[in-house]
Each structure stands twice: as C-alpha cells, then as structure tokens.
Design a protein around this motif. Structure first.
Motif, PDB file in Angstrom:
ATOM      1  N   GLU A  51       0.824  -1.216   0.000  1.00  0.00           N
ATOM      2  CA  GLU A  51       0.000   0.000   0.000  1.00  0.00           C
ATOM      3  C   GLU A  51       0.859   1.267   0.000  1.00  0.00           C
ATOM      4  N   ILE A  52       2.165   1.120   0.196  1.00  0.00           N
ATOM      5  CA  ILE A  52       3.077   2.269   0.149  1.00  0.00           C
ATOM      6  C   ILE A  52       3.702   2.322  -1.244  1.00  0.00           C
ATOM      7  N   PRO A  53       3.463   3.380  -2.020  1.00  0.00           N
ATOM      8  CA  PRO A  53       3.909   3.435  -3.412  1.00  0.00           C
ATOM      9  C   PRO A  53       5.390   3.810  -3.560  1.00  0.00           C
ATOM     10  N   PHE A  54       6.270   2.877  -3.181  1.00  0.00           N
ATOM     11  CA  PHE A  54       7.704   3.133  -3.277  1.00  0.00           C
ATOM     12  C   PHE A  54       8.169   3.264  -4.724  1.00  0.00           C
ATOM     13  N   ASN A  55       7.399   2.722  -5.668  1.00  0.00           N
ATOM     14  CA  ASN A  55       7.800   2.773  -7.072  1.00  0.00           C
ATOM     15  C   ASN A  55       7.273   4.000  -7.799  1.00  0.00           C
ATOM     16  N   TYR A  56       6.754   4.961  -7.026  1.00  0.00           N
ATOM     17  CA  TYR A  56       6.375   6.242  -7.615  1.00  0.00           C
ATOM     18  C   TYR A  56       7.069   7.358  -6.833  1.00  0.00           C
ATOM     19  N   PRO A  57       8.355   7.599  -7.111  1.00  0.00           N
ATOM     20  CA  PRO A  57       9.130   8.561  -6.318  1.00  0.00           C
ATOM     21  C   PRO A  57       8.926  10.040  -6.626  1.00  0.00           C
ATOM     22  N   GLY A  86      16.573  22.202  -1.007  1.00  0.00           N
ATOM     23  CA  GLY A  86      17.434  22.829  -1.992  1.00  0.00           C
ATOM     24  C   GLY A  86      16.897  22.580  -3.383  1.00  0.00           C
ATOM     25  N   TYR A  87      17.799  22.531  -4.353  1.00  0.00           N
ATOM     26  CA  TYR A  87      17.434  22.105  -5.705  1.00  0.00           C
ATOM     27  C   TYR A  87      18.057  20.732  -5.882  1.00  0.00           C
ATOM     28  N   LEU A  88      17.266  19.690  -5.657  1.00  0.00           N
ATOM     29  CA  LEU A  88      17.755  18.326  -5.578  1.00  0.00           C
ATOM     30  C   LEU A  88      17.438  17.579  -6.872  1.00  0.00           C
ATOM     31  N   ARG A  89      18.415  16.822  -7.346  1.00  0.00           N
ATOM     32  CA  ARG A  89      18.206  16.004  -8.548  1.00  0.00           C
ATOM     33  C   ARG A  89      18.666  14.588  -8.251  1.00  0.00           C
ATOM     34  N   VAL A  90      17.825  13.622  -8.585  1.00  0.00           N
ATOM     35  CA  VAL A  90      18.124  12.231  -8.247  1.00  0.00           C
ATOM     36  C   VAL A  90      17.787  11.306  -9.409  1.00  0.00           C
ATOM     37  N   LYS A  91      18.607  10.279  -9.584  1.00  0.00           N
ATOM     38  CA  LYS A  91      18.271   9.182 -10.487  1.00  0.00           C
ATOM     39  C   LYS A  91      17.610   8.095  -9.646  1.00  0.00           C
ATOM     40  N   THR A  92      16.472   7.614 -10.086  1.00  0.00           N
ATOM     41  CA  THR A  92      15.711   6.649  -9.310  1.00  0.00           C
ATOM     42  C   THR A  92      15.784   5.254  -9.925  1.00  0.00           C
ATOM     43  N   LYS A  95      11.820   2.968 -13.960  1.00  0.00           N
ATOM     44  CA  LYS A  95      12.036   3.159 -15.398  1.00  0.00           C
ATOM     45  C   LYS A  95      11.093   4.221 -15.960  1.00  0.00           C
ATOM     46  N   TYR A  96      10.071   4.564 -15.202  1.00  0.00           N
ATOM     47  CA  TYR A  96       9.098   5.543 -15.652  1.00  0.00           C
ATOM     48  C   TYR A  96       9.506   6.968 -15.293  1.00  0.00           C
ATOM     49  N   THR A  97      10.181   7.142 -14.192  1.00  0.00           N
ATOM     50  CA  THR A  97      10.650   8.461 -13.761  1.00  0.00           C
ATOM     51  C   THR A  97      12.114   8.337 -13.351  1.00  0.00           C
ATOM     52  N   PRO A  98      13.017   8.120 -14.307  1.00  0.00           N
ATOM     53  CA  PRO A  98      14.416   7.845 -13.976  1.00  0.00           C
ATOM     54  C   PRO A  98      15.174   9.019 -13.379  1.00  0.00           C
ATOM     55  N   THR A  99      14.739  10.242 -13.698  1.00  0.00           N
ATOM     56  CA  THR A  99      15.380  11.434 -13.139  1.00  0.00           C
ATOM     57  C   THR A  99      14.308  12.359 -12.592  1.00  0.00           C
ATOM     58  N   ILE A 100      14.508  12.789 -11.344  1.00  0.00           N
ATOM     59  CA  ILE A 100      13.528  13.644 -10.676  1.00  0.00           C
ATOM     60  C   ILE A 100      14.246  14.812 -10.021  1.00  0.00           C
ATOM     61  N   GLU A 101      13.598  15.965 -10.004  1.00  0.00           N
ATOM     62  CA  GLU A 101      14.125  17.145  -9.318  1.00  0.00           C
ATOM     63  C   GLU A 101      13.126  17.554  -8.243  1.00  0.00           C
ATOM     64  N   TRP A 102      13.648  17.770  -7.038  1.00  0.00           N
ATOM     65  CA  TRP A 102      12.804  18.082  -5.882  1.00  0.00           C
ATOM     66  C   TRP A 102      13.232  19.386  -5.225  1.00  0.00           C
ATOM     67  N   SER A 208      12.612  14.290 -17.236  1.00  0.00           N
ATOM     68  CA  SER A 208      12.910  14.721 -15.874  1.00  0.00           C
ATOM     69  C   SER A 208      11.671  15.336 -15.265  1.00  0.00           C
ATOM     70  N   PHE A 209      11.314  14.917 -14.049  1.00  0.00           N
ATOM     71  CA  PHE A 209      10.157  15.436 -13.334  1.00  0.00           C
ATOM     72  C   PHE A 209      10.638  16.384 -12.253  1.00  0.00           C
ATOM     73  N   PHE A 210       9.888  17.453 -12.044  1.00  0.00           N
ATOM     74  CA  PHE A 210      10.291  18.429 -11.037  1.00  0.00           C
ATOM     75  C   PHE A 210       9.287  18.506  -9.912  1.00  0.00           C
TER      76      PHE A 210
END
Length: 227
Positions: A51-57, A86-92, A95-102, A208-210
């Motif tokens: 029930e915890i969506p770990f695969n949707y970061p 901050g301005y954070l960027r991560v590779k996850t 395969k659907y959201t391999p790069t995200i900015e937070w 890339s998702f922000f």
C-alpha cells in the motif's frame, strides 16, 4: 510479511539516542537504536507493504515517511525524520521516472549499531535497497545537470512532523488530518503505479520530473509537480 510477534521480540528492548529537533530549537527527539540485522529486517518489512507506493518517487515522500514511521511505532520502534532542502536532482530505480528534481525530500531515520558507535541511518526504499547514512542519502540527490543541483539544508524532526519546517509548527502526537492525507496520497499514487506499469514499454520514461513542495503531481516528460 514478517509477523508482528517476531518484530516485537526483535525490538522490544531497543535502546534510544537523540537527534536535534529543528521544530523545537534546543530540544532533542528520541530515536531507537537497532542492530544491523534488525534494521535490515525493518527495511524489508517496509518494502513488503504494497500500500506504500515506493515505485512512484516523484511525489509522496511525506506520506511514505509517515506510513513507515507508524509501522515502526507499532513495533515499538521510535523513528525520527530527516529533511533535505534545496534544488535536488536524483536518479531513481523507476524506469518511468528515472530522473527527478525536488525542492525537498524527507525520509525516516533510526540509529544502527553493528557493535561500534551507532550511526544515524535513513530508510528510503524509493531510492535504495537498504538503510543508508545521511551522507549517502544526500549524495544521491546531487546528480549533475542544468541547472546545477544544490543542497541548502539538512534538518531533523520527530516522526509526527508531516511537512517541511516552514509549513507547520512542532507536533507532539499524530495529527488525524496528516494521517488521512497520507492514506489518500498513497492510494492515489498506488493507482498511478499500476497505470504506469500497464503502459509497459509504451511509456517513455526518459524525461525529468520536477517537484518543489509537499503535495501535488507530476505530468509530462518535463512536467511540474510538487514533492
């Protein structure tokens, strides 16, 4: 799933140490101390909760952190939380959201000892396959790119805190609205996980998702969302 009886036996005698409480300057938060084996079992227990969506970061870290902290509390484990802003960027791993900015990210923490000095370890199954140190956790969010990522601040709080420091006061117990919001967010993103999985190879996850806040969604290859 590991049974509650086993977990109670494993963690009933857990000791505690403290972390500084950014939501109450000058005060500390009690956090459990686990062995490496206990920490690994707890991490595995978290991952077993479908029930915890770990695969949707892209979003929902605040909900995942709260859900994990409550699961741990049921097993007599006191977790704290760590925020990175901050301005954070991560590779996850997704395969659907391999790069995200937070704009920020949050995860639960406990101390872990292998017989030596206990280390504060972060539990973040959306990014890692095991507990990691705070330094390892923040390094993960420093993937080079344009604009260049930067870490502004790291701070800690109690498991009851839901949002970042600038969004809420000190909390001394679970807030019903926070729990309900966590549940709603996780249900939404669990469904999103399923929809993305159904797209299979037809989904282009190369963008890339922000994210920049504590709730919301992501859309498109370079879509905007809030963390």
């Amino acid at each position: 799933m590991i049974t509650r009886i086993l977990f109670l036996a494993l963690f009933a005698l857990a000791a505690t140490m403290t972390i500084p409480d950014a939501f109450a300057p000058g005060k500390d938060v009690d956090v459990s101390v686990l062995s490496t084996a206990q920490a690994d079992r707890l991490f595995t227990e978290f991952k077993s909760h479908t029930e915890i969506p770990f695969n949707y970061p892209p979003d929902g870290c605040y909900a995942r952190a709260t859900a994990m902290s409550k699961i741990a509390e049921e097993e007599k484990i006191e977790m704290g939380k760590v925020w990175a802003t901050g301005y954070l960027r991560v590779k996850t791993k997704s395969k659907y959201t391999p790069t995200i900015e937070w704009g920020y990210h949050v995860a639960p923490v406990v101390y872990v000892s292998d017989g030596g000095k206990p280390k504060l370890m972060v539990f973040d199954p959306s990014l890692f396959d095991k507990p990691v140190t705070v330094d390892e956790w923040t390094a993960k969010m420093n993937v080079d790119g344009n604009p260049k990522p930067h870490l502004d601040k790291i701070y800690y709080g109690a498991r009851y805190q839901f949002g970042p420091l600038d969004t809420e006061p000190k909390k001394y117990s679970w807030n019903k609205e926070d729990i309900e919001t966590s549940k709603e967010v996780m249900e939404e993103y669990t469904e999103t996980e399923k929809k993305l999985e159904a797209l299979g190879e037809g989904f282009n996850g190369g963008g890339s998702f922000f994210g920049s806040g504590s709730s919301g969604s992501s859309s498109g290859q370079t879509g905007q969302g809030v963390r």
